[in-house]
Design an enzyme around this catalytic site. Structure first.
Site, PDB file in Angstrom:
ATOM      1  N   PHE A  62       0.826  -1.201   0.000  1.00 29.98           N
ATOM      2  CA  PHE A  62       0.000   0.000   0.000  1.00 29.98           C
ATOM      3  C   PHE A  62       0.862   1.253   0.000  1.00 29.98           C
ATOM      4  O   PHE A  62       1.808   1.376   0.798  1.00 29.98           O
ATOM      5  CB  PHE A  62      -0.892   0.046   1.245  1.00 29.98           C
ATOM      6  CG  PHE A  62      -2.088  -0.853   1.199  1.00 29.98           C
ATOM      7  CD1 PHE A  62      -3.318  -0.391   0.750  1.00 29.98           C
ATOM      8  CD2 PHE A  62      -1.992  -2.167   1.620  1.00 29.98           C
ATOM      9  CE1 PHE A  62      -4.418  -1.225   0.711  1.00 29.98           C
ATOM     10  CE2 PHE A  62      -3.087  -3.014   1.594  1.00 29.98           C
ATOM     11  CZ  PHE A  62      -4.313  -2.541   1.136  1.00 29.98           C
ATOM     12  N   ASP A  63       0.514   2.182  -0.871  1.00 38.71           N
ATOM     13  CA  ASP A  63       1.022   3.541  -0.754  1.00 38.71           C
ATOM     14  C   ASP A  63       0.425   4.133   0.527  1.00 38.71           C
ATOM     15  O   ASP A  63      -0.569   3.623   1.050  1.00 38.71           O
ATOM     16  CB  ASP A  63       0.584   4.329  -1.992  1.00 38.71           C
ATOM     17  CG  ASP A  63       0.957   5.779  -1.930  1.00 38.71           C
ATOM     18  OD1 ASP A  63       2.100   6.090  -1.556  1.00 38.71           O
ATOM     19  OD2 ASP A  63       0.096   6.628  -2.249  1.00 38.71           O
ATOM     20  N   LEU A  64       1.005   5.208   1.018  1.00 34.83           N
ATOM     21  CA  LEU A  64       0.489   5.848   2.230  1.00 34.83           C
ATOM     22  C   LEU A  64      -0.336   7.089   1.904  1.00 34.83           C
ATOM     23  O   LEU A  64      -1.559   7.090   2.056  1.00 34.83           O
ATOM     24  CB  LEU A  64       1.651   6.194   3.170  1.00 34.83           C
ATOM     25  CG  LEU A  64       1.302   6.932   4.460  1.00 34.83           C
ATOM     26  CD1 LEU A  64       0.288   6.161   5.289  1.00 34.83           C
ATOM     27  CD2 LEU A  64       2.572   7.210   5.276  1.00 34.83           C
ATOM     28  N   ASP A  65       0.322   8.148   1.426  1.00 34.19           N
ATOM     29  CA  ASP A  65      -0.365   9.413   1.173  1.00 34.19           C
ATOM     30  C   ASP A  65      -1.378   9.269   0.037  1.00 34.19           C
ATOM     31  O   ASP A  65      -1.028   8.867  -1.070  1.00 34.19           O
ATOM     32  CB  ASP A  65       0.641  10.506   0.804  1.00 34.19           C
ATOM     33  CG  ASP A  65       1.553  10.870   1.958  1.00 34.19           C
ATOM     34  OD1 ASP A  65       1.205  10.573   3.111  1.00 34.19           O
ATOM     35  OD2 ASP A  65       2.628  11.447   1.695  1.00 34.19           O
TER      36      ASP A  65
ATOM     37  N   ILE B 257      -1.106  -1.060  -4.345  1.00 38.12           N
ATOM     38  CA  ILE B 257      -2.296  -0.219  -4.327  1.00 38.12           C
ATOM     39  C   ILE B 257      -1.871   1.221  -4.096  1.00 38.12           C
ATOM     40  O   ILE B 257      -1.177   1.524  -3.115  1.00 38.12           O
ATOM     41  CB  ILE B 257      -3.274  -0.670  -3.211  1.00 38.12           C
ATOM     42  CG1 ILE B 257      -3.710  -2.119  -3.413  1.00 38.12           C
ATOM     43  CG2 ILE B 257      -4.487   0.254  -3.169  1.00 38.12           C
ATOM     44  CD1 ILE B 257      -2.994  -3.105  -2.547  1.00 38.12           C
TER      45      ILE B 257
END
Length: 223
Positions: A5-8, A160
């Site tokens: 997963f990306d964060l921002d 994602i």
């Protein structure tokens, strides 16, 4: 079964903290200060490159980044909120034995503090981010490093994220990408970059993650 997963713009909405910290850096440099909504394009890509673009050259970009971090590391990283439905999604995926990682261009020292603060770290196998000297800020390098460290089959993983950089980074490493539309990249940006599919909300993410990582049983063949 692996999900990166990306964060921002994917797990949390960092708009206030990032844009206010950009404005702080520009003010300290004596530069014009754009409105908050005119800075959202900088959410997601590596900041050093975005500052170079914003300032019309790379010369002042390192100092702008230093000033940005001066505010962000103390105040801005918590001017942030978790998107509705994300904790439930992560919990459901963990219960289905999907190993969850964060892969963010943000320095990992900030990413960990944010994820700990919002109680999301408990769902994650590990958190990967860039270094303060900008190593691994490029998602292609970051994901390559993650795969090398964790030693999993990219064909059983998905990435994602909300920006084209997430998709490019995944595809460069043989990983399928899922784009999310609630972040800061457009649908067209994600599709043009080669996202396999788009999710409109966190509730719509679980099914494609399970399907694309091979977690969903395939129907039995018929005679």
């Amino acid at each position: 079964m692996i999900a990166l997963f990306d964060l921002d713009g994917t797990l949390t909405d960092p708009k206030t903290g990032i844009t206010r910290s950009i404005q702080y850096a520009l003010e300290r440099l004596g530069q014009p200060i754009p409105a908050v909504d005119d800075l959202t394009w900088m959410i997601g890509p590596p900041l050093i490159a975005s500052f170079a673009k914003l300032l019309g050259g790379a010369g002042d970009a390192p100092e702008a980044l230093r000033l940005y971090r001066e505010r962000f590391s103390d105040v801005g990283l918590f001017e942030n909120e978790v998107y509705a439905g994300i904790p439930d999604l992560l919990q459901d995926l963990r219960e289905k034995d999907v190993r969850l990682f964060v892969a963010t261009s943000k320095p990992h020292v900030y990413a960990r503090r944010i994820l700990d603060h919002f109680d999301l770290s408990r769902f994650l196998t590990a958190i990967y981010g860039s270094e303060l000297d900008n190593r691994n800020a490029d998602k292609r390098d970051l994901i390559r490093h993650l795969v090398e460290q964790e030693r999993f089959d990219p064909a059983r993983a998905v990435m994602i994220g909300d920006r084209e950089h997430d998709v490019f980074g995944a595809r460069a490493n043989g990983i399928t990408a899922i784009g999310v539309t609630w972040g800061y990249g457009s649908r067209q940006e994600l599709l043009d970059a080669g996202a396999a599919c788009l999710a409109e909300d966190p509730q719509g993410l679980e099914a494609p993650i399970l399907r694309l990582t091979g977690a969903t049983p395939r129907p039995a063949a018929t005679a």
